[in-house]
Design a protein around this motif. Sequence first.
Motif, PDB file in Angstrom:
ATOM      1  N   ASN A  23       0.771  -1.265   0.207  1.00 31.43           N
ATOM      2  CA  ASN A  23      -0.186   0.185   0.048  1.00 31.43           C
ATOM      3  C   ASN A  23       0.726   1.232  -0.280  1.00 31.43           C
ATOM      4  O   ASN A  23       1.843   1.600  -1.376  1.00 31.43           O
ATOM      5  CB  ASN A  23      -0.929  -0.379   0.969  1.00 31.43           C
ATOM      6  N   ASP A  24       0.966   2.044   0.936  1.00 32.24           N
ATOM      7  CA  ASP A  24       1.211   3.329   0.665  1.00 32.24           C
ATOM      8  C   ASP A  24       2.665   3.225   0.841  1.00 32.24           C
ATOM      9  O   ASP A  24       3.858   2.643   0.975  1.00 32.24           O
ATOM     10  CB  ASP A  24       1.229   3.974   2.612  1.00 32.24           C
ATOM     11  N   GLN A  40       4.152   0.363   2.540  1.00 31.54           N
ATOM     12  CA  GLN A  40       3.673  -0.779   2.984  1.00 31.54           C
ATOM     13  C   GLN A  40       4.151  -1.591   2.206  1.00 31.54           C
ATOM     14  O   GLN A  40       3.399  -2.074   1.066  1.00 31.54           O
ATOM     15  CB  GLN A  40       2.076  -0.129   3.170  1.00 31.54           C
ATOM     16  N   TRP A  48      -3.837  -6.968   3.138  1.00 29.42           N
ATOM     17  CA  TRP A  48      -3.005  -6.246   3.929  1.00 29.42           C
ATOM     18  C   TRP A  48      -2.725  -7.649   5.457  1.00 29.42           C
ATOM     19  O   TRP A  48      -3.521  -7.841   5.593  1.00 29.42           O
ATOM     20  CB  TRP A  48      -4.149  -4.924   4.313  1.00 29.42           C
ATOM     21  N   MET A  51       2.315  -5.164   8.769  1.00 31.76           N
ATOM     22  CA  MET A  51       3.161  -4.067   7.768  1.00 31.76           C
ATOM     23  C   MET A  51       4.732  -4.199   8.032  1.00 31.76           C
ATOM     24  O   MET A  51       5.412  -3.697   9.646  1.00 31.76           O
ATOM     25  CB  MET A  51       2.513  -2.976   7.718  1.00 31.76           C
ATOM     26  N   PHE A  80       3.865   1.300  10.319  1.00 36.43           N
ATOM     27  CA  PHE A  80       2.545   1.630   9.749  1.00 36.43           C
ATOM     28  C   PHE A  80       4.037   2.829   8.565  1.00 36.43           C
ATOM     29  O   PHE A  80       4.830   3.311   9.362  1.00 36.43           O
ATOM     30  CB  PHE A  80       1.709   2.590  10.171  1.00 36.43           C
ATOM     31  N   SER A  81       3.093   3.847   8.433  1.00 36.77           N
ATOM     32  CA  SER A  81       3.379   4.828   7.194  1.00 36.77           C
ATOM     33  C   SER A  81       4.705   5.792   8.201  1.00 36.77           C
ATOM     34  O   SER A  81       4.423   6.158   8.940  1.00 36.77           O
ATOM     35  CB  SER A  81       2.446   5.522   6.168  1.00 36.77           C
ATOM     36  N   ARG A 144      -0.438   9.118  13.288  1.00 36.12           N
ATOM     37  CA  ARG A 144       0.596   8.434  12.391  1.00 36.12           C
ATOM     38  C   ARG A 144       1.144   8.559  11.586  1.00 36.12           C
ATOM     39  O   ARG A 144       0.004  10.602  10.629  1.00 36.12           O
ATOM     40  CB  ARG A 144       0.001   7.420  12.018  1.00 36.12           C
ATOM     41  N   ASP A 145       1.652   8.103  10.482  1.00 30.91           N
ATOM     42  CA  ASP A 145       2.258   8.374   9.880  1.00 30.91           C
ATOM     43  C   ASP A 145       3.156   9.780   9.614  1.00 30.91           C
ATOM     44  O   ASP A 145       2.913  10.932   8.670  1.00 30.91           O
ATOM     45  CB  ASP A 145       1.111   9.260   8.380  1.00 30.91           C
ATOM     46  N   GLU A 198      -4.939  10.931   7.269  1.00 32.76           N
ATOM     47  CA  GLU A 198      -3.925   9.383   7.088  1.00 32.76           C
ATOM     48  C   GLU A 198      -2.952  10.598   5.937  1.00 32.76           C
ATOM     49  O   GLU A 198      -2.775  11.628   5.128  1.00 32.76           O
ATOM     50  CB  GLU A 198      -4.542   8.888   6.787  1.00 32.76           C
ATOM     51  N   THR A 199      -1.689   9.794   6.297  1.00 31.96           N
ATOM     52  CA  THR A 199      -0.588  10.096   5.322  1.00 31.96           C
ATOM     53  C   THR A 199      -1.044  11.908   4.954  1.00 31.96           C
ATOM     54  O   THR A 199      -1.034  12.239   4.247  1.00 31.96           O
ATOM     55  CB  THR A 199      -0.666   9.391   4.483  1.00 31.96           C
ATOM     56  N   TYR A 263      -4.036   7.348  -3.729  1.00 32.40           N
ATOM     57  CA  TYR A 263      -4.426   8.116  -2.357  1.00 32.40           C
ATOM     58  C   TYR A 263      -2.896   7.732  -1.764  1.00 32.40           C
ATOM     59  O   TYR A 263      -2.029   7.311  -2.006  1.00 32.40           O
ATOM     60  CB  TYR A 263      -4.677   6.265  -1.761  1.00 32.40           C
ATOM     61  N   ALA A 264      -2.559   8.006  -0.615  1.00 37.06           N
ATOM     62  CA  ALA A 264      -1.238   8.418   0.422  1.00 37.06           C
ATOM     63  C   ALA A 264       0.114   9.109  -0.252  1.00 37.06           C
ATOM     64  O   ALA A 264       0.996   7.976   0.025  1.00 37.06           O
ATOM     65  CB  ALA A 264      -0.997   6.714   1.501  1.00 37.06           C
ATOM     66  N   TRP A 281      -0.246   5.546  -3.873  1.00 36.34           N
ATOM     67  CA  TRP A 281      -0.731   3.828  -3.874  1.00 36.34           C
ATOM     68  C   TRP A 281      -1.677   4.224  -4.854  1.00 36.34           C
ATOM     69  O   TRP A 281      -2.929   5.014  -4.952  1.00 36.34           O
ATOM     70  CB  TRP A 281      -0.455   4.089  -2.395  1.00 36.34           C
ATOM     71  N   TRP A 285      -9.034   2.152  -0.630  1.00 38.43           N
ATOM     72  CA  TRP A 285      -9.053   1.245   0.649  1.00 38.43           C
ATOM     73  C   TRP A 285     -10.398   0.552   0.333  1.00 38.43           C
ATOM     74  O   TRP A 285     -10.668  -0.759   0.752  1.00 38.43           O
ATOM     75  CB  TRP A 285      -9.442   2.109   2.039  1.00 38.43           C
TER      76      TRP A 285
HETATM   77  C1  FRU Z   1      -2.771   4.952   4.884  1.00 35.15           C
HETATM   78  C2  FRU Z   1      -2.324   4.487   6.010  1.00 35.15           C
HETATM   79  C3  FRU Z   1      -1.814   4.529   7.054  1.00 35.15           C
HETATM   80  C4  FRU Z   1      -0.969   3.413   7.734  1.00 35.15           C
HETATM   81  C5  FRU Z   1      -1.485   2.579   6.663  1.00 35.15           C
HETATM   82  C6  FRU Z   1      -0.978   0.975   7.288  1.00 35.15           C
HETATM   83  O1  FRU Z   1      -3.076   4.227   3.781  1.00 35.15           O
HETATM   84  O2  FRU Z   1      -4.066   3.887   6.635  1.00 35.15           O
HETATM   85  O3  FRU Z   1      -2.571   5.737   7.750  1.00 35.15           O
HETATM   86  O4  FRU Z   1       0.563   3.856   8.372  1.00 35.15           O
HETATM   87  O5  FRU Z   1      -2.409   2.191   6.055  1.00 35.15           O
HETATM   88  O6  FRU Z   1      -0.890   0.413   6.311  1.00 35.15           O
END
Ligand code: FRU
Length: 488
Positions: A23-24, A40, A48, A51, A80-81, A144-145, A198-199, A263-264, A281, A285
């Motif tokens: 992912n990200d 990720q 998923w 991670m 995570f990210s 996060r992120d 996020e991110t 995304y991200a 990405w 989701w």
């Molecule tokens: C965004 C996210 C982040 C997190 C990661 C987990 O796509 O949800 O917020 O760190 O993916 O894989």
Amino acid sequence: MIDFNDQHFRPLYHFSPPANWLNDPNGLVFYQGEYHLFYQYHPGSSVWGPMHWGHAVSLDLMNWRHLPVALYPDEHGMIFSGSAVIDWENSAGFGKEAMVAVFTHHHDHYEAQSLAYSNDCGRTWTKYTGNPVLLPPDGLCDFRDPKVFWYEENGAGYWVMVLAAHHAIRFYTSPNLIDWTPVSTFGEHYGAHNSVWETPDLFRLPVEGCDQSRWVLTVGIGSGGPGGASGMQYFIGQFDGKAFTSDNSESTVLWVDFGADYYAAQSWSDSPDGRRLMIGWLNNWQYAQLIPTTTWRGVLSLPREMSLRRTADGIRLFQQPAAEVLNQRGAHIEWTDLNVSPGDNPLVNLHGCALELDVAFIVNPQVEYFGFRLRVGAGEQTIIAYDMREQKLFVDRSHSGQTDFEPGFTRVHFAKMRPVDGIVHLQIFLDWSCIEVFGNDGEVTITDTIFPAEASQGVELFAQGGEVQVRLLKVYEMKPASITAVEG
Ligand code: FRU
């Protein structure tokens, strides 16, 4: 039974993992001639899970060398990210020019920020023994992120961390990447809030055509995006080293991309020549774990260069494919001053799955819409067109191929866009299961995935309701990027 017949969805010049789930994009940093890309990654499955940070390097943003997994989950949780920086002045004491990854440790009960460092150009990694370095405030689950960058003013500088904290962005500063002080919060009442933020990313760009600059804050939200579910919004404003203030009202919502699959996105730290390069990405989701690939899952967008321009609506973010993308161009055919009437298809002899189409249409008020049908085959087509009556660019993937893994997948994605001096300019990148459309030199983008049959390879140019004139159309065959296997 596992269907291993999924390689015809794999793009040729977009980045995808060697196998399993991605992912990200994470930890984007340029150092000693190499663009680092972490991501990720679940090395044990194509959905998923726990991670890790996967890793690849490139000299040119297009041809990638896969490297071994950089960061593994540990006693503090999953990885995570996050972002990566070069600690040029050794502020953390990890060694001269250490590459430092700042990431979220995701624990069952909380999220906290941690560090890892490398003294050998990202090849091997050591987790900081004092992890985590930043614990969440009481009661905050989503924390996060981290995006970290060096902020400098009047010769003095410090690190800034931009962090997604539930429905807001929190800012922290640090002299050494280890000790963090909270300095401000932004966003609780600004923009879209259909789900937690996020991110984030934050960077400064000049406003083209004048001597001003603005800060751009990008933020992902998992639902409520313009293409349905995941989407990326951005804010334009000022950042004084501690706090971000938006130029626009609380209710203004600005979207980075109008498709379902961007995304991200994150930008590279320390990119040479000052370009602000981002990569996202290419997924959503809502259905990311259901898309019909099995042995691998997840793709990243093309690298994009960001700029700010003044428009009739105010200062806006423009995105263009990074110049390196154009190095993938192979043989091309071009047409000039072509009139296309309803029923015509001047591209009847053209086929392809990895193409760039660069076109300037001279608009005509009589035409209803015009554009392309790509990946055309038995009962399948993806329409990328401009609707003259509604003045919008759209991607219609309702008959693009496999869509039944997600009911909302058939929705049409559109972006408001006016012709410029009577011209609609589109730059379209098709790469098997990926479509990226740049409208009006990057004023709007629409990024979408599609899953057609391998045999659906037709290309059509069409007009409906009247004639349209093509001033110039160039169709390039895109060469495959070289992606070398995991080392070590
Ligand atoms: C965004 C996210 C982040 C997190 C990661 C987990 O796509 O949800 O917020 O760190 O993916 O894989």
